[in-house]
Design a protein around this motif. Structure first.
Motif, PDB file in Angstrom:
ATOM      1  N   MET A   1     -40.785   4.711 -41.005  1.00  0.00           N
ATOM      2  CA  MET A   1     -40.095   5.287 -42.162  1.00  0.00           C
ATOM      3  C   MET A   1     -40.303   4.412 -43.398  1.00  0.00           C
ATOM      4  SD  MET A   1     -37.054   4.916 -44.098  1.00  0.00           S
ATOM      5  CE  MET A   1     -35.928   4.051 -43.034  1.00  0.00           C
ATOM      6  N   VAL A   2     -40.196   3.074 -43.239  1.00  0.00           N
ATOM      7  CA  VAL A   2     -40.373   2.158 -44.374  1.00  0.00           C
ATOM      8  C   VAL A   2     -41.806   2.222 -44.888  1.00  0.00           C
ATOM      9  CG1 VAL A   2     -40.390  -0.274 -45.035  1.00  0.00           C
ATOM     10  CG2 VAL A   2     -38.503   0.634 -43.671  1.00  0.00           C
ATOM     11  N   ILE A   3     -42.779   2.229 -43.992  1.00  0.00           N
ATOM     12  CA  ILE A   3     -44.194   2.271 -44.403  1.00  0.00           C
ATOM     13  C   ILE A   3     -44.496   3.586 -45.128  1.00  0.00           C
ATOM     14  CG2 ILE A   3     -46.559   2.358 -43.508  1.00  0.00           C
ATOM     15  CD1 ILE A   3     -45.672   0.454 -41.287  1.00  0.00           C
ATOM     16  N   PHE A   4     -43.999   4.680 -44.591  1.00  0.00           N
ATOM     17  CA  PHE A   4     -44.289   5.986 -45.181  1.00  0.00           C
ATOM     18  C   PHE A   4     -43.677   6.122 -46.582  1.00  0.00           C
ATOM     19  CE2 PHE A   4     -43.654  10.536 -45.800  1.00  0.00           C
ATOM     20  CZ  PHE A   4     -44.916  11.026 -45.515  1.00  0.00           C
ATOM     21  N   ILE A   5     -42.467   5.601 -46.735  1.00  0.00           N
ATOM     22  CA  ILE A   5     -41.836   5.694 -48.062  1.00  0.00           C
ATOM     23  C   ILE A   5     -42.613   4.865 -49.074  1.00  0.00           C
ATOM     24  CG2 ILE A   5     -39.761   5.070 -49.348  1.00  0.00           C
ATOM     25  CD1 ILE A   5     -38.117   5.878 -46.927  1.00  0.00           C
ATOM     26  N   THR A   6     -43.073   3.679 -48.676  1.00  0.00           N
ATOM     27  CA  THR A   6     -43.776   2.787 -49.614  1.00  0.00           C
ATOM     28  C   THR A   6     -45.147   3.351 -50.004  1.00  0.00           C
ATOM     29  OG1 THR A   6     -42.625   0.916 -48.571  1.00  0.00           O
ATOM     30  CG2 THR A   6     -44.516   0.426 -49.994  1.00  0.00           C
ATOM     31  N   PHE A   7     -45.896   3.851 -49.077  1.00  0.00           N
ATOM     32  CA  PHE A   7     -47.249   4.375 -49.339  1.00  0.00           C
ATOM     33  C   PHE A   7     -47.291   5.874 -49.030  1.00  0.00           C
ATOM     34  CE2 PHE A   7     -47.686  -0.104 -48.309  1.00  0.00           C
ATOM     35  CZ  PHE A   7     -48.500  -0.568 -49.328  1.00  0.00           C
ATOM     36  N   GLU A   8     -46.392   6.593 -49.646  1.00  0.00           N
ATOM     37  CA  GLU A   8     -46.236   8.016 -49.327  1.00  0.00           C
ATOM     38  C   GLU A   8     -47.481   8.811 -49.693  1.00  0.00           C
ATOM     39  OE1 GLU A   8     -43.093  11.677 -50.210  1.00  0.00           O
ATOM     40  OE2 GLU A   8     -42.856   9.724 -51.198  1.00  0.00           O
ATOM     41  N   ARG A   9     -48.050   8.629 -50.960  1.00  0.00           N
ATOM     42  CA  ARG A   9     -49.200   9.426 -51.403  1.00  0.00           C
ATOM     43  C   ARG A   9     -50.436   9.154 -50.535  1.00  0.00           C
ATOM     44  NH1 ARG A   9     -50.234   9.320 -57.736  1.00  0.00           N
ATOM     45  NH2 ARG A   9     -51.694  10.917 -56.999  1.00  0.00           N
TER      46      ARG A   9
ATOM     47  N   LYS B   1     -37.297  -3.309 -48.568  1.00  0.00           N
ATOM     48  CA  LYS B   1     -36.717  -2.116 -47.956  1.00  0.00           C
ATOM     49  C   LYS B   1     -36.415  -2.360 -46.476  1.00  0.00           C
ATOM     50  CE  LYS B   1     -38.269   1.661 -49.596  1.00  0.00           C
ATOM     51  NZ  LYS B   1     -37.044   2.112 -50.309  1.00  0.00           N
ATOM     52  N   LEU B   2     -37.278  -3.135 -45.846  1.00  0.00           N
ATOM     53  CA  LEU B   2     -37.032  -3.468 -44.444  1.00  0.00           C
ATOM     54  C   LEU B   2     -35.830  -4.396 -44.307  1.00  0.00           C
ATOM     55  CD1 LEU B   2     -38.278  -3.081 -41.589  1.00  0.00           C
ATOM     56  CD2 LEU B   2     -39.519  -5.224 -41.963  1.00  0.00           C
ATOM     57  N   GLN B   3     -35.634  -5.276 -45.286  1.00  0.00           N
ATOM     58  CA  GLN B   3     -34.529  -6.232 -45.249  1.00  0.00           C
ATOM     59  C   GLN B   3     -33.207  -5.583 -45.617  1.00  0.00           C
ATOM     60  OE1 GLN B   3     -34.944  -9.372 -48.106  1.00  0.00           O
ATOM     61  NE2 GLN B   3     -33.666 -10.810 -46.951  1.00  0.00           N
ATOM     62  N   LYS B   4     -33.280  -4.505 -46.392  1.00  0.00           N
ATOM     63  CA  LYS B   4     -32.067  -3.844 -46.878  1.00  0.00           C
ATOM     64  C   LYS B   4     -31.285  -3.256 -45.682  1.00  0.00           C
ATOM     65  CE  LYS B   4     -30.552  -0.311 -50.158  1.00  0.00           C
ATOM     66  NZ  LYS B   4     -30.977   0.767 -51.087  1.00  0.00           N
ATOM     67  N   ASN B   5     -29.964  -3.383 -45.699  1.00  0.00           N
ATOM     68  CA  ASN B   5     -29.019  -2.836 -44.709  1.00  0.00           C
ATOM     69  C   ASN B   5     -29.147  -3.495 -43.337  1.00  0.00           C
ATOM     70  OD1 ASN B   5     -28.092  -0.918 -46.614  1.00  0.00           O
ATOM     71  ND2 ASN B   5     -29.776   0.459 -46.063  1.00  0.00           N
TER      72      ASN B   5
ATOM     73  N   LYS C   1     -48.239  -5.244 -38.623  1.00  0.00           N
ATOM     74  CA  LYS C   1     -49.186  -4.787 -37.609  1.00  0.00           C
ATOM     75  C   LYS C   1     -49.323  -3.263 -37.645  1.00  0.00           C
ATOM     76  CE  LYS C   1     -50.003  -4.895 -32.631  1.00  0.00           C
ATOM     77  NZ  LYS C   1     -50.107  -3.447 -32.507  1.00  0.00           N
ATOM     78  N   ASP C   2     -48.166  -2.545 -37.681  1.00  0.00           N
ATOM     79  CA  ASP C   2     -48.214  -1.078 -37.699  1.00  0.00           C
ATOM     80  C   ASP C   2     -48.897  -0.574 -38.976  1.00  0.00           C
ATOM     81  OD1 ASP C   2     -46.951  -1.183 -35.311  1.00  0.00           O
ATOM     82  OD2 ASP C   2     -45.009  -0.440 -35.998  1.00  0.00           O
ATOM     83  N   PHE C   3     -48.640  -1.256 -40.129  1.00  0.00           N
ATOM     84  CA  PHE C   3     -49.254  -0.842 -41.394  1.00  0.00           C
ATOM     85  C   PHE C   3     -50.771  -0.989 -41.329  1.00  0.00           C
ATOM     86  CE2 PHE C   3     -50.934  -2.084 -45.589  1.00  0.00           C
ATOM     87  CZ  PHE C   3     -50.744  -0.882 -46.260  1.00  0.00           C
ATOM     88  N   LEU C   4     -51.250  -2.133 -40.770  1.00  0.00           N
ATOM     89  CA  LEU C   4     -52.682  -2.342 -40.650  1.00  0.00           C
ATOM     90  C   LEU C   4     -53.320  -1.299 -39.726  1.00  0.00           C
ATOM     91  CD1 LEU C   4     -52.890  -6.242 -40.458  1.00  0.00           C
ATOM     92  CD2 LEU C   4     -53.599  -4.777 -42.354  1.00  0.00           C
TER      93      LEU C   4
END
Length: 874
Positions: free
Chosen positions: A759-767, A819-823, A839-842
């Protein structure tokens, strides 16, 4: 010139010798025949088709001084080799019959008198011609006369014709004499026929007469009628000569007749004298028999009278009642000093009643008036004694127990814990053990009330001892109050693993079982023995009773032991009366320990299991039932505690925006640590069941709490599952049940982390990833070359998207980290989450690069290695 006979075939003879090799038989003659069972009235062609080729062989066997002759039948095997089929002894040959229906005269039958089935017609043998038949007949007849001394009956052929044929077919004969085992045998070898004939059919004189007769027939007789007349005249001359000789001996015959008449008179006189003597001997024999009969009757009377006196003496001894025994049975005291005489009187009474019953008493005496009267008198004595003894024992048992109950020194008192001791009670009861055995022999029905009275009295004593002992145990045990609620968030209590020491509760319970379980076992065994129950005893001296499932203590079915089912049922009823109500004091002790520290149910359960398994082979059924009931009570109390914990876990209220570790996660680790400290023996299953119920509800409640706000769902799950793993890591290494839930939490943690990071990766690099997803969707419908010609998917669109997504990449990565650190409330989880996120992003970016290189050839895209270096620098 006649055809060569098979009897002259040397190869055939050798084949026969090979076939019977080993039987010590010598082949005299071998000849081929055809075997059939047909009747010569049908066509000859059909009969020949049905015939079977056989070989008949005449053999001899020398055994000692005797020579035996045999007729062997040999047949051809499938390979054309001769093999033995049947063997006949020539001594049983009774008839040789030539079949009259065969016009050739070559078919005959051999009849033997030892055949098993005379209903089956013997086989018919057919030769090639009459010459072969005559050669076989001549050999058989010669052997029969020479070896056996007799000839079989010949039917259908003239013996004279046989002799003429033999003479015509014998030209040159050489007589040899050979010796076999000391017996000389004459052998005639005929050159042209090669027929071997042992000796002659007739004597030499008979042969000469026959030759002369035949010579006369050939030379002077032209017709058979003239020859017949000549023979009649010669016979008449011979008869006349015989009559003349008889007339010349008339005087001699008369003298012989006179002598015979004189002897006949003497014989008649002798017969008359013998008849007279016979009559006299007959009368004498009758007199002797009469005298012997009278003597036998007198002797029988004497023997019977003697035996009758002996039987009457024995019966009088059985009917005699000693007065001293009557006094003991009807009026003697039952004090210990008088028990020896009472027991002697009981022994005599039991024996006297038994002696007046079948089989000790002859059934003929049972209806005698004297026997019936004495039997009635003995029954009256028995009933009187049984009533007196039963009344005494009921009062005696009650007085013994009343005396012990009124004396407080027998029980535990304030400040003095005393173990029950029934040694003196059992010693006093054993004084009357023999009396109870005699009462059972005299009247089984009297034991029921006595057993009930004894068990009722002992039950009062046991319940009083158990109550006083349990009360004193509780009074002298000092323990603090342990927490009873572990998951109540409102109380705000976080108990420690060793906050309160309640080990004394387990010691109290163990001491109660240590004192009373052996006592109850001994009492049950003593009741079964003392009250004369017919049940087998175990090797350790205890009694083999049965539980409510019909199984004996030794593990066998109660129907297989020597005691009857009625006796087992009575024993179980008595044991129930003996132990009924004593479980209440054990229940009170268990409930008292549960109120102070519910976790002590674990150790009490282990102690109960230990006693249940250790005493199983030696306890009676109802003591085991008591332990089973205690185990059930403990399990029920502990189950109530587990249910309370589950209720408090389900009652926990969580704010929709609440994050962080839920309170019951760390509290469960403390509870589990404490429970592991209390485990004893086989209580592992009890604790494992509690773990399963509590943790299952914890995970369900955790999932339900996480779904309150889907925005923070994965954060709540990963933090709580991580806390569960961290707090129970040590226990999971030693407890299999905890390890199972540990692995379950690990899997749920990985799934929550993956979802949150994606979810964090998708929000950051959505396009970027939306463009990649669009490419993947189009690849299902069109080719890779056509994708760049679709609306919004051209190379220009691709460059625009790539510039917008990857410009300011360091800022995008910093945003993804924040965003990962938030909450996230657990800061110690952040490093591992960030590593997993990179790792998942790469991995996702590498898939994007491969996709772009396939669709947009020649376009410049930052490689995975460049992205990895950038992430490492940051």
């Amino acid at each position: 010139m006649m055809a060569r006979s098979s009897a002259d075939d040397a190869e055939l003879k050798r084949a026969c010798e090979v076939a019977i090799e080993g039987s010590k038989h010598n082949v005299v003659l071998s000849i081929r025949v055809a075997k059939s069972r047909g009747i010569f009235g049908k066509s000859a062609k059909l009969g020949r088709q049905m015939a079977k080729a056989r070989v008949l062989a005449i053999t001899t066997k020398v055994k000692g001084q005797k020579t035996k002759t045999f007729l062997r039948v040999l047949k051809y095997s499938n390979g054309g080799i001769l093999e033995p089929a049947k063997i006949y002894k020539l001594k049983h040959l009774s008839k040789v019959e030539v079949i009259q229906y065969d016009p050739s005269g070559s078919t005959f039958m051999l009849g033997f008198d030892n055949l098993r089935s005379q209903s089956v017609s013997p086989p018919q043998w057919t030769m090639r011609n009459k010459d072969d038949r005559n050669r076989l007949f001549l050999c058989i007849l010669n052997m029969s006369k020479e070896v056996l001394g007799r000839l079989p009956k010949v039917v259908g052929i003239d013996i004279v014709e046989m002799a003429i044929w033999a003479k015509e077919h014998t030209t040159i004969s050489t007589n040899h004499t050979r010796t076999e085992d000391g017996v000389a045998t004459s052998v005639i070898v005929q050159s042209n026929t090669q027929v071997t004939v042992e000796k002659d059919l007739v004597s030499q004189a008979e042969g000469e007469d026959m030759e002369a007769l035949l010579g006369t027939y050939v030379m002077g007789v032209g017709e058979a009628e003239a020859f017949s007349e000549r023979m009649k005249r010669e016979i008449q001359v011979l008869e006349a000569t015989n009559v003349y000789a008889l007339l010349e001996s008339e005087n001699l015959i008369e003298e012989a007749l006179q002598g015979l008449e004189g002897e006949n008179i003497c014989v008649e006189d002798m017969d008359m004298w013998l008849s007279i003597f016979n009559v006299k001997l007959k009368h004498m024999r009758e007199d002797i028999e009469s005298i012997e009969a009278r003597n036998n009757k007198l002797e029988l009377h004497s023997v019977n009278n003697k035996r009758l006196c002996e039987e009457l003496d024995k019966l009088l001894k059985k009917l005699y009642i000693p007065p001293e025994f009557v006094a003991s049975l009807t009026g003697s005291s039952f004090d210990e000093s008088h028990m020896v005489k009472n027991i002697e009187a009981c022994d005599w009474l039991c024996g006297a009643i038994r002696r007046l019953q079948v089989p000790d008493l002859d059934p003929l005496y049972t209806n005698m008036q004297a026997v019936r009267e004495k039997h009635a008198e003995l029954e009256k004595l028995k009933n009187t004694f049984v009533w007196r003894a039963s009344d005494f024992l009921r009062n005696y048992f009650a007085s013994l127990v009343d005396f012990m109950i009124t004396d407080k020194t027998y029980f535990s008192q304030r400040g003095s814990l005393k173990r029950p001791d029934h040694a003196d009670l059992r010693y006093k009861c054993r004084t009357y053990a023999r009396l109870l055995q005699h009462l059972k022999s005299l009247d089984k029905n009297c034991l029921g009330p006595l057993r009930k009275a004894y068990c009722h009295s002992i039950n009062l004593l046991l319940r009083r001892e158990a109550r006083e002992f349990a009360n004193e145990l509780r009074a002298c045990t000092k323990v603090g109050k342990a927490p009873t609620t572990w998951f109540d968030s409102a109380a705000g209590f976080a108990p420690s693993a060793n906050s309160v020491e309640t080990a004394a509760l387990s010691e109290v319970y163990s001491k109660m079982l240590t004192v009373f379980i052996p006592l109850l076992v001994d009492e049950s065994s003593f009741v079964a023995h003392f009250m004369c129950f017919e049940v087998p005893r175990l090797s350790n001296g205890s009694i083999c009773g049965s539980d409510d499932n019909g199984k004996t203590d030794s593990g066998h079915d109660s129907g297989g032991i020597s005691g009857s089912a009625t006796e087992l049922g009575s024993l179980n009823e008595s044991l129930q009366e003996l132990l009924n109500g004593i479980q209440e004091d054990f229940y009170a002790l268990v409930d008292w320990g549960y109120k102070i520290d519910p976790l002590r149910c674990i150790s009490m359960h282990g102690v109960t299991e230990h006693y249940l398994s250790g005493q199983k082979a030696g306890t009676t059924g109802f003591v085991r039932l008591l332990l089973d009931d205690l185990e059930t009570r403990i399990s029920m109390n502990f189950g109530r505690f587990v249910d309370d914990c589950i209720y408090l876990i389900e009652k926990t209220e969580c704010n929709a925006r609440q994050v962080g570790v839920l309170p019951y996660i760390p509290r469960f680790s403390i509870l589990a640590t404490r429970m592991e400290q209390y485990i004893q023996g086989e209580s592992r299953d009890l604790v494992d069941q509690a773990y399963t119920k509590i943790v299952s509800i914890m995970f369900v409640c955790l999932e339900r709490t996480a779904q309150i706000d889907p925005k923070y769902s994965d954060i709540i799950l990963l933090e709580n599952y991580a806390a569960f793993q961290n707090s129970l890591y040590d226990l999971a290494n030693v407890v299999p049940t905890i390890a199972k839930f540990y692995h379950q939490a690990s899997e749920s943690y990985d799934q929550a982390c993956t979802r949150h990071i994606n979810m964090v990766i998708f929000i950051t690099f959505e396009r970027l990833f939306l463009f990649a997803r669009r490419i993947e969707e189009l690849m299902f419908t069109i080719t890779s070359e056509e994708i760049q010609f679709q609306v919004g998917m051209s190379k220009a669109d691709f460059r625009k998207m790539l510039k917008a997504s990857l410009s300011g990449l360091d800022k995008s990565i910093n945003a993804m980290y924040k965003k990962l650190q938030k909450n996230l409330t657990s800061e110690e989880l952040l490093p591992s989450l960030w590593e997993k996120c990179k790792k998942d992003f790469l991995d996702k970016y590498g898939s994007f690069v491969k996709l772009v290189n396939k669709i947009y050839l020649g376009e410049r895209v930052p490689q995975v290695s460049e992205m990895r270096d950038l992430l490492t620098q940051m």
